[in-house]
Motif scaffolding. Structure first.
Motif, PDB file in Angstrom:
ATOM      1  N   ALA A  38       0.012   1.782   3.179  1.00  0.00           N
ATOM      2  CA  ALA A  38      -0.318   3.213   3.127  1.00  0.00           C
ATOM      3  C   ALA A  38      -1.440   3.546   4.108  1.00  0.00           C
ATOM      4  CB  ALA A  38      -0.727   3.607   1.708  1.00  0.00           C
TER       5      ALA A  38
ATOM      6  N   GLU B 194     -11.523  -1.587   5.255  1.00  0.00           N
ATOM      7  CA  GLU B 194     -10.753  -2.543   4.450  1.00  0.00           C
ATOM      8  C   GLU B 194     -11.692  -3.639   3.941  1.00  0.00           C
ATOM      9  OE1 GLU B 194      -7.601  -3.206   3.101  1.00  0.00           O
ATOM     10  OE2 GLU B 194      -8.652  -4.991   2.418  1.00  0.00           O
ATOM     11  N   TYR B 195     -11.559  -3.966   2.683  1.00  0.00           N
ATOM     12  CA  TYR B 195     -12.392  -4.992   2.049  1.00  0.00           C
ATOM     13  C   TYR B 195     -12.102  -6.398   2.581  1.00  0.00           C
ATOM     14  CZ  TYR B 195     -13.488  -8.423  -1.557  1.00  0.00           C
ATOM     15  OH  TYR B 195     -13.903  -9.546  -2.215  1.00  0.00           O
TER      16      TYR B 195
ATOM     17  N   LYS C 244      -1.561  -5.834   0.046  1.00  0.00           N
ATOM     18  CA  LYS C 244      -0.884  -6.787  -0.841  1.00  0.00           C
ATOM     19  C   LYS C 244       0.184  -7.605  -0.124  1.00  0.00           C
ATOM     20  CE  LYS C 244       0.358  -3.984  -4.379  1.00  0.00           C
ATOM     21  NZ  LYS C 244      -0.588  -2.895  -4.476  1.00  0.00           N
TER      22      LYS C 244
ATOM     23  N   TYR D 215       2.475 -12.115   0.182  1.00  0.00           N
ATOM     24  CA  TYR D 215       3.868 -12.587   0.305  1.00  0.00           C
ATOM     25  C   TYR D 215       4.330 -12.539   1.760  1.00  0.00           C
ATOM     26  CZ  TYR D 215       4.873  -7.542  -0.424  1.00  0.00           C
ATOM     27  OH  TYR D 215       4.914  -6.172  -0.359  1.00  0.00           O
TER      28      TYR D 215
ATOM     29  N   LYS E 109       7.757 -14.013   2.329  1.00  0.00           N
ATOM     30  CA  LYS E 109       8.888 -13.481   1.553  1.00  0.00           C
ATOM     31  C   LYS E 109       9.705 -12.537   2.437  1.00  0.00           C
ATOM     32  CE  LYS E 109       8.700 -10.078  -1.624  1.00  0.00           C
ATOM     33  NZ  LYS E 109       9.778  -9.286  -2.187  1.00  0.00           N
TER      34      LYS E 109
ATOM     35  N   ASP F 251      13.997  -3.990   1.571  1.00  0.00           N
ATOM     36  CA  ASP F 251      14.210  -2.604   1.137  1.00  0.00           C
ATOM     37  C   ASP F 251      13.353  -1.578   1.855  1.00  0.00           C
ATOM     38  OD1 ASP F 251      11.954  -3.674   0.013  1.00  0.00           O
ATOM     39  OD2 ASP F 251      12.298  -2.934  -2.000  1.00  0.00           O
TER      40      ASP F 251
ATOM     41  N   VAL G 144     -15.791  -0.414  -0.190  1.00  0.00           N
ATOM     42  CA  VAL G 144     -16.397   0.888  -0.495  1.00  0.00           C
ATOM     43  C   VAL G 144     -16.881   0.865  -1.940  1.00  0.00           C
ATOM     44  CG1 VAL G 144     -15.905   3.347  -0.819  1.00  0.00           C
ATOM     45  CG2 VAL G 144     -15.064   2.140   1.222  1.00  0.00           C
TER      46      VAL G 144
ATOM     47  N   SER H 106       7.328 -11.234  -8.630  1.00  0.00           N
ATOM     48  CA  SER H 106       6.902 -12.310  -7.729  1.00  0.00           C
ATOM     49  C   SER H 106       7.509 -13.631  -8.144  1.00  0.00           C
ATOM     50  CB  SER H 106       5.387 -12.482  -7.738  1.00  0.00           C
ATOM     51  OG  SER H 106       4.786 -11.289  -7.455  1.00  0.00           O
TER      52      SER H 106
ATOM     53  N   ASP I 121       0.243   3.084  -3.515  1.00  0.00           N
ATOM     54  CA  ASP I 121       0.269   2.684  -4.930  1.00  0.00           C
ATOM     55  C   ASP I 121      -0.797   3.371  -5.786  1.00  0.00           C
ATOM     56  OD1 ASP I 121       2.389   1.026  -4.442  1.00  0.00           O
ATOM     57  OD2 ASP I 121       1.284  -0.850  -4.710  1.00  0.00           O
TER      58      ASP I 121
ATOM     59  N   ILE J 110       6.821  -0.161  -0.577  1.00  0.00           N
ATOM     60  CA  ILE J 110       6.333   0.072   0.782  1.00  0.00           C
ATOM     61  C   ILE J 110       6.893   1.384   1.338  1.00  0.00           C
ATOM     62  CG2 ILE J 110       6.425  -0.833   3.139  1.00  0.00           C
ATOM     63  CD1 ILE J 110       6.606  -3.683   1.648  1.00  0.00           C
TER      64      ILE J 110
HETATM   65  C1  LIG Z   1       4.497 -10.176  -4.752  1.00  0.00           C
HETATM   66  C2  LIG Z   1       4.862  -8.779  -4.359  1.00  0.00           C
HETATM   67  C3  LIG Z   1       6.070  -8.556  -3.720  1.00  0.00           C
HETATM   68  C4  LIG Z   1       6.418  -7.270  -3.321  1.00  0.00           C
HETATM   69  N1  LIG Z   1       7.604  -7.075  -2.686  1.00  0.00           N
HETATM   70  C5  LIG Z   1       7.926  -5.832  -2.227  1.00  0.00           C
HETATM   71  C6  LIG Z   1       9.151  -5.608  -1.523  1.00  0.00           C
HETATM   72  O1  LIG Z   1       9.938  -6.529  -1.314  1.00  0.00           O
HETATM   73  N2  LIG Z   1       9.429  -4.341  -1.101  1.00  0.00           N
HETATM   74  C7  LIG Z   1       8.579  -3.275  -1.321  1.00  0.00           C
HETATM   75  O2  LIG Z   1       8.873  -2.166  -0.900  1.00  0.00           O
HETATM   76  N3  LIG Z   1       7.403  -3.468  -1.994  1.00  0.00           N
HETATM   77  C8  LIG Z   1       7.070  -4.706  -2.443  1.00  0.00           C
HETATM   78  N4  LIG Z   1       5.891  -4.890  -3.129  1.00  0.00           N
HETATM   79  C9  LIG Z   1       5.014  -3.717  -3.364  1.00  0.00           C
HETATM   80  C10 LIG Z   1       4.219  -3.366  -2.092  1.00  0.00           C
HETATM   81  O3  LIG Z   1       3.531  -4.513  -1.614  1.00  0.00           O
HETATM   82  C11 LIG Z   1       3.213  -2.267  -2.404  1.00  0.00           C
HETATM   83  O4  LIG Z   1       3.926  -1.128  -2.876  1.00  0.00           O
HETATM   84  C12 LIG Z   1       2.424  -1.869  -1.145  1.00  0.00           C
HETATM   85  O5  LIG Z   1       1.693  -2.967  -0.638  1.00  0.00           O
HETATM   86  C13 LIG Z   1       1.447  -0.736  -1.486  1.00  0.00           C
HETATM   87  O6  LIG Z   1       0.690  -0.460  -0.346  1.00  0.00           O
HETATM   88  P1  LIG Z   1      -0.737   0.252  -0.467  1.00  0.00           P
HETATM   89  O7  LIG Z   1      -1.230   0.375   0.941  1.00  0.00           O
HETATM   90  O8  LIG Z   1      -0.636   1.459  -1.316  1.00  0.00           O
HETATM   91  O9  LIG Z   1      -1.652  -0.778  -1.291  1.00  0.00           O
HETATM   92  P2  LIG Z   1      -2.070  -2.278  -0.989  1.00  0.00           P
HETATM   93  O10 LIG Z   1      -1.029  -2.983  -0.234  1.00  0.00           O
HETATM   94  O11 LIG Z   1      -2.494  -2.811  -2.308  1.00  0.00           O
HETATM   95  O12 LIG Z   1      -3.351  -2.153  -0.047  1.00  0.00           O
HETATM   96  C14 LIG Z   1      -4.565  -1.630  -0.529  1.00  0.00           C
HETATM   97  C15 LIG Z   1      -5.706  -2.181   0.293  1.00  0.00           C
HETATM   98  O13 LIG Z   1      -6.909  -1.487  -0.068  1.00  0.00           O
HETATM   99  C16 LIG Z   1      -7.975  -2.410  -0.073  1.00  0.00           C
HETATM  100  N5  LIG Z   1      -9.036  -1.899  -0.934  1.00  0.00           N
HETATM  101  C17 LIG Z   1      -8.953  -1.669  -2.268  1.00  0.00           C
HETATM  102  N6  LIG Z   1     -10.123  -1.203  -2.736  1.00  0.00           N
HETATM  103  C18 LIG Z   1     -10.959  -1.134  -1.661  1.00  0.00           C
HETATM  104  C19 LIG Z   1     -12.329  -0.753  -1.512  1.00  0.00           C
HETATM  105  N7  LIG Z   1     -13.064  -0.313  -2.547  1.00  0.00           N
HETATM  106  N8  LIG Z   1     -12.882  -0.817  -0.270  1.00  0.00           N
HETATM  107  C20 LIG Z   1     -12.151  -1.258   0.805  1.00  0.00           C
HETATM  108  N9  LIG Z   1     -10.864  -1.652   0.697  1.00  0.00           N
HETATM  109  C21 LIG Z   1     -10.270  -1.581  -0.518  1.00  0.00           C
HETATM  110  C22 LIG Z   1      -7.355  -3.696  -0.606  1.00  0.00           C
HETATM  111  O14 LIG Z   1      -8.124  -4.816  -0.214  1.00  0.00           O
HETATM  112  C23 LIG Z   1      -5.979  -3.662   0.049  1.00  0.00           C
HETATM  113  O15 LIG Z   1      -5.953  -4.355   1.279  1.00  0.00           O
HETATM  114  C24 LIG Z   1       5.534  -6.164  -3.567  1.00  0.00           C
HETATM  115  C25 LIG Z   1       4.311  -6.393  -4.212  1.00  0.00           C
HETATM  116  C26 LIG Z   1       3.976  -7.686  -4.607  1.00  0.00           C
HETATM  117  C27 LIG Z   1       2.662  -7.908  -5.310  1.00  0.00           C
END
Ligand SMILES: Cc1cc2nc3c(=O)[nH]c(=O)nc-3n(C[C@H](O)[C@H](O)[C@H](O)COP(=O)(O)OP(=O)(O)OC[C@H]3O[C@@H](n4cnc5c(N)ncnc54)[C@H](O)[C@@H]3O)c2cc1C
Length: 340
Positions: free
Chosen positions: A18, A37-38, A45, A49, A52, A56, A89, A165, A291, A302
């Motif tokens: 995101a 980013e932390y 996330k 993986y 993997k 999708d 943050v 997972s 998320d 994703i």
């Molecule tokens: C094992 C596994 C398999 C998956 N497989 C799939 C798949 O096959 N297909 C699919 O579509 N989705 C899959 N997903 C889901 C997908 O990974 C998530 O929907 C997606 O990563 C969400 O992205 P995001 O950027 O919202 O959050 P995230 O990927 O969680 O990224 C958030 C980031 O914010 C950072 N952060 C948080 N708090 C702070 C703070 N206070 N200060 C600075 N940084 C901070 C974190 O360190 C992290 O890097 C899977 C998830 C898991 C756990």
């Protein structure tokens, strides 16, 4: 007094899918952009993986996590945002001039006209195995994430867990490991039905309702797990498995504490932020994507993060420049690409 030059139009907190797509889109809308980013690496996330296969994401052939991170990162860098790694943050305050003051655990200050929260469920700490002394195997053959599939080639692997997972790793490892045993407290597994069915119809040995009860060390002084005791959750009868590797997928304990105690009116409900369908949070000038966002059409995948990101950036643009176009133009018509 904050110098205008030190202030960003958009600060994105979180460098997962995101956050990375928000950074790209923010550049398309000609906004001065920073990502905080932390972790020391981008990708969110998906880093847990990397090997993997992701099936999708629309328009992408099956892609590994590592490839997806690399492509998302390249795209995010298109308009050269400022990227800050290794900072958490810990506080956000609104200043008298309406700008935001963001503080991190490194005692650094960041200033921004708007914020996009792309923190996922927060900083993730894996739920560890609740067995005294288990931590000593973490340097040898107890794993909480699979970073390299090749490590498990020809091995007897025990996987503990029943969510997405665990199911995904069982299916990925089945063709390369010598044997795969999946241990889960319940008979039901999470994840896509197709992948659960594939696991059930394979050579994978599924033990339910069982849980790991003990880890027995090898006698050769290498501090490796050699045997696992698996206990039936109801009748407490035990089974034993000789093993070369134990993979534990018991989920995460996320840290979103900076939002729990915020003074700017953000409302966290079940670890997610209430957002409008334009990605506005309860705090004016702060938007959310991915998320973390909870709106009527949110989807924790994703692909869902990309629409959220575009909507959040468009809303941030309108917040700063109320006369701007409501949406970015189609990318091929975008003025920014004329110079690319
Ligand atoms: C094992 C596994 C398999 C998956 N497989 C799939 C798949 O096959 N297909 C699919 O579509 N989705 C899959 N997903 C889901 C997908 O990974 C998530 O929907 C997606 O990563 C969400 O992205 P995001 O950027 O919202 O959050 P995230 O990927 O969680 O990224 C958030 C980031 O914010 C950072 N952060 C948080 N708090 C702070 C703070 N206070 N200060 C600075 N940084 C901070 C974190 O360190 C992290 O890097 C899977 C998830 C898991 C756990």
């Amino acid at each position: 007094m904050v110098l205008e030059s030190a202030c960003y139009d958009v600060t994105i907190i979180g460098g997962g899918p995101a956050g990375l797509y928000s950074a790209f889109y923010s550049g398309m809308r000609d906004l001065k952009t920073k990502v905080i980013e932390y972790e020391e690496e981008l990708g969110g996330k998906v880093n847990v993986y990397k090997e993997k296969t992701i099936w999708d994401v629309g328009g992408l052939p099956p892609t590994t996590g590592a490839q997806l991170i690399s492509q998302l990162t390249d795209q995010a860098f298109t308009f050269q945002p400022t990227i800050v790694l290794g900072e958490q943050v810990i506080d956000i305050k609104k200043m008298d001039n309406g700008y935001f003051h963001i503080t991190t655990n490194k005692n650094r200050d960041h200033y921004s006209k708007t914020i996009i929260l792309a923190t996922g469920y927060g900083i993730l700490k894996q739920t560890k195995l609740n067995i005294p002394g288990a931590e000593k195997f973490e340097t040898t053959n107890l794993y909480y994430a699979v970073k390299e599939l090749g490590k498990f080639r020809g091995k007897d692997v025990v996987i503990s867990g029943g969510g997405n997972s665990a199911v995904d790793w069982a299916n990925e490892l089945e063709p390369i490991a010598k044997s795969v045993t999946v241990v889960h407290r319940r008979d039901q597994f999470g994840g896509h039905e197709k992948f659960v069915a594939r696991m059930r119809n394979s050579s994978i040995d599924i033990l339910t309702p069982y849980a790991i009860d003990d880890l027995e060390s090898s006698q050769d002084g290498t501090c490796c797990i050699e045997n696992v005791t698996l206990k039936h959750c109801e009748n407490e009868q035990c089974q034993f498995r000789k093993t070369d590797a134990v993979i534990v997928n018991h989920g995460y304990q996320p840290d979103l504490s900076f939002l729990d105690h915020n003074s700017i009116g953000l409302k966290v409900e079940e670890r997610r932020l209430r957002t409008s369908n334009q990605m506005e949070t309860d705090a004016t000038g702060i938007f959310a994507a991915g998320d973390i966002s909870n709106h009527s059409s949110s989807i924790p995948l994703i692909a869902g993060t990309f629409t959220d990101a575009a909507l959040a950036v468009n809303a941030a643009k309108l917040y700063i420049h109320p006369d701007a176009d409501r949406y970015a133009r189609v990318s091929s018509h975008n003025d920014r690409f004329k110079s690319q």
